[in-house]
Write a protein that holds these residues in place. Structure first.
Motif, PDB file in Angstrom:
ATOM      1  N   ARG A 144     -25.496  24.468  16.588  1.00  0.00           N
ATOM      2  CA  ARG A 144     -25.893  25.678  17.309  1.00  0.00           C
ATOM      3  C   ARG A 144     -27.076  25.400  18.230  1.00  0.00           C
ATOM      4  N   GLU A 145     -28.059  24.662  17.726  1.00  0.00           N
ATOM      5  CA  GLU A 145     -29.243  24.361  18.529  1.00  0.00           C
ATOM      6  C   GLU A 145     -28.891  23.503  19.739  1.00  0.00           C
ATOM      7  N   LEU A 146     -27.997  22.552  19.563  1.00  0.00           N
ATOM      8  CA  LEU A 146     -27.563  21.727  20.689  1.00  0.00           C
ATOM      9  C   LEU A 146     -26.899  22.585  21.762  1.00  0.00           C
ATOM     10  N   ILE A 147     -26.092  23.542  21.318  1.00  0.00           N
ATOM     11  CA  ILE A 147     -25.414  24.426  22.261  1.00  0.00           C
ATOM     12  C   ILE A 147     -26.419  25.276  23.028  1.00  0.00           C
ATOM     13  N   VAL A 148     -27.392  25.812  22.316  1.00  0.00           N
ATOM     14  CA  VAL A 148     -28.415  26.643  22.961  1.00  0.00           C
ATOM     15  C   VAL A 148     -29.227  25.817  23.958  1.00  0.00           C
TER      16      VAL A 148
END
Length: 254
Positions: free
Chosen positions: A48-52
Motif C-alpha cells: 500500500r505504501e509503495l502505491i501511495v
C-alpha cells in the motif's frame, strides 16, 4: 496513465510477489486497489505504501484463504475499506492471484496436502468470484492467475497442476456465463517467476540458469512481466477477449 481511472480493483495475495506487482500496476493506471493479504499484514501495508508513494490509491484487506468463513471475511473487509475511502461497495476488476505451492509426486501426496492445495488454489477462487458477483459491475473484468504447469507434464507437483488446471475450466464456464453482463473472464498462466515463493528453486547459480533456459528468452520471469499482462486484460483494450488462458511464461518449454 489513467486507463483505469475511476475503477476499483481487488487483488488477492497482493502483499508480495506477483500480486504486489499487479496491485502496483493497476494503481499506476488509476485504479483504487484493495490489497488483500492472508497473514502478512506488514507486507500488505508495504505494498500500500509503495502505491501511495507512486501517486496511487490503495488500502489493505486481511483474510486467510482456505479456511471456513474466508470469503465472507474478505468481502466484509473489502466493503469496510471501500466505505472508508468514500466509495460505494462495487468492484470493476477482480484479480484472483492468491495461491500456494506444494511439490509432491504421486506417491508422496497426502490427503492433507491434496485438500490444502485445492482449498486455497481452487475452492477459494471459485467462491471469491461467486460472492464477488454481487459487487462486480457490468462490464467488469475477472482475471485468474493460473500456471503454465497446466500445459506440460509436471509430475513433481501433480496436485498443484491439477488445482490450477481446474481454474482454466472455471474460466471457460465463467466467460460464457457472464458474457451477457459484458464481463470478461480470462486466465493468465505464468511460468517460473522470481518471487519469494520460488526462492528454494534457485538456491544456486546453476539452478537459476536451468530455470532461465526454460524460456526462449533465456531469463527468469519477473513479477512485472505478469502484471503488465493483467493490466492489459483489466483495460478496455481487452474488451473483445474472454474465456482465454494467456500463456505468460516467456515461451517456456516450447
Amino acid at each position: 496513465m489513467d486507463a483505469l481511472a475511476g475503477r476499483t480493483a481487488l487483488v488477492t495475495g497482493a502483499s508480495r510477489g506477483i500480486g504486489r506487482a499487479i496491485a502496483r500496476r493497476l494503481a499506476r493506471e488509476g485504479a483504487l486497489v484493495a490489497v488483500h493479504y492472508g497473514r502478512n499484514e506488514a507486507a500488505a501495508q508495504q505494498t500500500r505504501e509503495l502505491i501511495v508513494e507512486e501517486g496511487g490509491r490503495a488500502f489493505a484487506v486481511g483474510a486467510e484463504l482456505g479456511v471456513p468463513g474466508d470469503i465472507e471475511a474478505l468481502y466484509a473487509g473489502l466493503e469496510e475499506g471501500l466505505a472508508a475511502q468514500g466509495t460505494e461497495p462495487c468492484l470493476d476488476i477482480l484479480v484472483s492471484n492468491a495461491g500456494i505451492s506444494g511439490s509432491a509426486r504421486i506417491h508422496e501426496v497426502t490427503p492433507e496436502l491434496f485438500d490444502r492445495l485445492f482449498a486455497v488454489n481452487t475452492k477459494s477462487p471459485f467462491f471469491l468470484v461467486q460472492r464477488g458477483l454481487k459487487n462486480l459491475r457490468d462490464g467488469g473484468r475477472i482475471i485468474i492467475i493460473s500456471s503454465a504447469a497446466t500445459r506440460v507434464a509436471y509430475p513433481r507437483s501433480v496436485v498443484y497442476a491439477m488445482a490450477k488446471g481446474a481454474l482454466n475450466t472455471f474460466t471457460l464456464a465463467l466467460a460464457r456465463e457472464l458474457g451477457p453482463r459484458g464481463i470478461t473472464v480470462n486466465a493468465v498462466s505464468p511460468g517460473f517467476v522470481e518471487t519469494d515463493m520460488n526462492v528454494e528453486k534457485r538456491v544456486t547459480a546453476e539452478a537459476t540458469a536451468a530455470l532461465a533456459a526454460l524460456s526462449v528468452f533465456n531469463r527468469v520471469g519477473q513479477p512485472a512481466d505478469i502484471a503488465d499482462v493483467v493490466a492489459f486484460l483489466a483495460s478496455d483494450a481487452s474488451r473483445w477477449i474472454t474465456g482465454q488462458c494467456l500463456d505468460a511464461s516467456g515461451g517456456s518449454r516450447l
